[in-house]
Design an enzyme around this catalytic site. Structure first.
Site, mmCIF file in Angstrom:
data_model
loop_
_atom_site.group_PDB
_atom_site.id
_atom_site.type_symbol
_atom_site.label_atom_id
_atom_site.label_comp_id
_atom_site.label_asym_id
_atom_site.label_seq_id
_atom_site.Cartn_x
_atom_site.Cartn_y
_atom_site.Cartn_z
ATOM 1 N N ARG A 1 0.846 -1.196 0.000
ATOM 2 C CA ARG A 1 0.000 0.000 0.000
ATOM 3 C C ARG A 1 0.881 1.246 0.000
ATOM 4 O O ARG A 1 1.972 1.252 0.587
ATOM 5 C CB ARG A 1 -0.904 0.026 1.228
ATOM 6 C CG ARG A 1 -2.002 -1.004 1.167
ATOM 7 C CD ARG A 1 -2.774 -1.039 2.470
ATOM 8 N NE ARG A 1 -3.688 -2.153 2.444
ATOM 9 C CZ ARG A 1 -4.997 -2.036 2.231
ATOM 10 N NH1 ARG A 1 -5.543 -0.845 2.098
ATOM 11 N NH2 ARG A 1 -5.756 -3.100 2.175
ATOM 12 N N THR B 1 -0.224 -3.637 7.410
ATOM 13 C CA THR B 1 -1.165 -4.083 6.385
ATOM 14 C C THR B 1 -2.587 -3.845 6.857
ATOM 15 O O THR B 1 -2.852 -3.862 8.058
ATOM 16 C CB THR B 1 -0.981 -5.582 6.065
ATOM 17 O OG1 THR B 1 -1.886 -5.956 5.027
ATOM 18 C CG2 THR B 1 -1.225 -6.464 7.284
ATOM 19 N N ALA B 2 -3.460 -3.631 5.898
ATOM 20 C CA ALA B 2 -4.886 -3.579 6.229
ATOM 21 C C ALA B 2 -5.585 -4.771 5.591
ATOM 22 O O ALA B 2 -6.801 -4.807 5.477
ATOM 23 C CB ALA B 2 -5.509 -2.272 5.774
ATOM 24 N N SER B 3 -4.774 -5.728 5.130
ATOM 25 C CA SER B 3 -5.292 -6.984 4.608
ATOM 26 C C SER B 3 -6.306 -6.746 3.490
ATOM 27 O O SER B 3 -5.979 -6.136 2.486
ATOM 28 C CB SER B 3 -5.864 -7.796 5.772
ATOM 29 O OG SER B 3 -6.142 -9.102 5.385
ATOM 30 N N HIS B 4 -7.509 -7.177 3.688
ATOM 31 C CA HIS B 4 -8.555 -7.122 2.662
ATOM 32 C C HIS B 4 -9.336 -5.806 2.663
ATOM 33 O O HIS B 4 -10.229 -5.626 1.852
ATOM 34 C CB HIS B 4 -9.537 -8.272 2.890
ATOM 35 C CG HIS B 4 -10.211 -8.176 4.224
ATOM 36 N ND1 HIS B 4 -9.570 -8.561 5.390
ATOM 37 C CD2 HIS B 4 -11.419 -7.691 4.585
ATOM 38 C CE1 HIS B 4 -10.394 -8.329 6.410
ATOM 39 N NE2 HIS B 4 -11.514 -7.801 5.957
#
Length: 184
Positions: free
Chosen positions: A70, A118-121
């Protein structure tokens, strides 16, 4: 109420205390990880506080740090690394990596904790953190994560006599080698 200045504080220390007092409630803490919309819910100042709190709350002398692709992740990782170092702990930065690589590196390097930015999904306007403890063990949400939240939100950090170190520790070859042996 946070103490803004203390006798003997340098101007830099006083500035940091004023900056730290600007965050009230940290709404980015969820049941098992940290996620929030970039800006008010999750930003570099909050990431710094959480990084520092992870080192202090988990009594981590060494923390592995990785981040996803990201646009905001590398800057957030820098803020976390600074928090960890300001807590007197060492940070091993593995750079652009998946969560599983951070978890593997914690065990491989014998680190006391690991953080993946991370914010994953979640949608692109979000980011966050996944945290593991020594041995790549998930942090206990009711004890360890709750303590990280409490300390980060209060912003009352221990005064350190030294800063931790920062080291690049890219593990891509090692992780790929480990995975190759697991699939045979």
């Amino acid at each position: 109420m946070l103490v803004i200045g203390r006798p003997g504080d340098s101007q830099v220390q006083q500035y940091r205390r004023r900056r730290m007092s600007s965050v009230k409630n940290l709404t980015c803490f969820k049941a098992y990880d940290i996620r929030g919309k970039i800006g008010d819910e999750f930003n570099e100042e909050i990431a710094y506080r959480i990084g520092r709190s992870i080192a202090e709350s988990l009594d981590a002398k060494t923390v592995v740090l990785g981040f996803d692709a990201r646009a905001t992740s590398a800057d957030l990782a820098q803020a976390v690394a600074k928090g960890i170092c300001d807590a007197g702990s060492d940070v091993l930065v593995i750079g652009l990596a998946g969560t599983e690589e951070v978890y593997s590196a914690v065990s491989e390097f014998g680190a006391d904790a690991g953080v993946e930015i991370t914010a994953s999904h979640n949608p692109i306007e979000y980011n966050g953190m996944k945290i593991v403890a020594e041995g790549s063990r998930p942090v206990d949400p009711d004890a360890e994560l709750a303590e990280v939240h409490k300390v980060a939100e209060a912003g009352r950090f221990k005064v350190q006599g030294h800063l931790g170190g920062y080291r690049d520790a890219h593990i891509a070859v090692s992780y790929t080698h480990l995975r190759a042996h697991e699939t045979r």
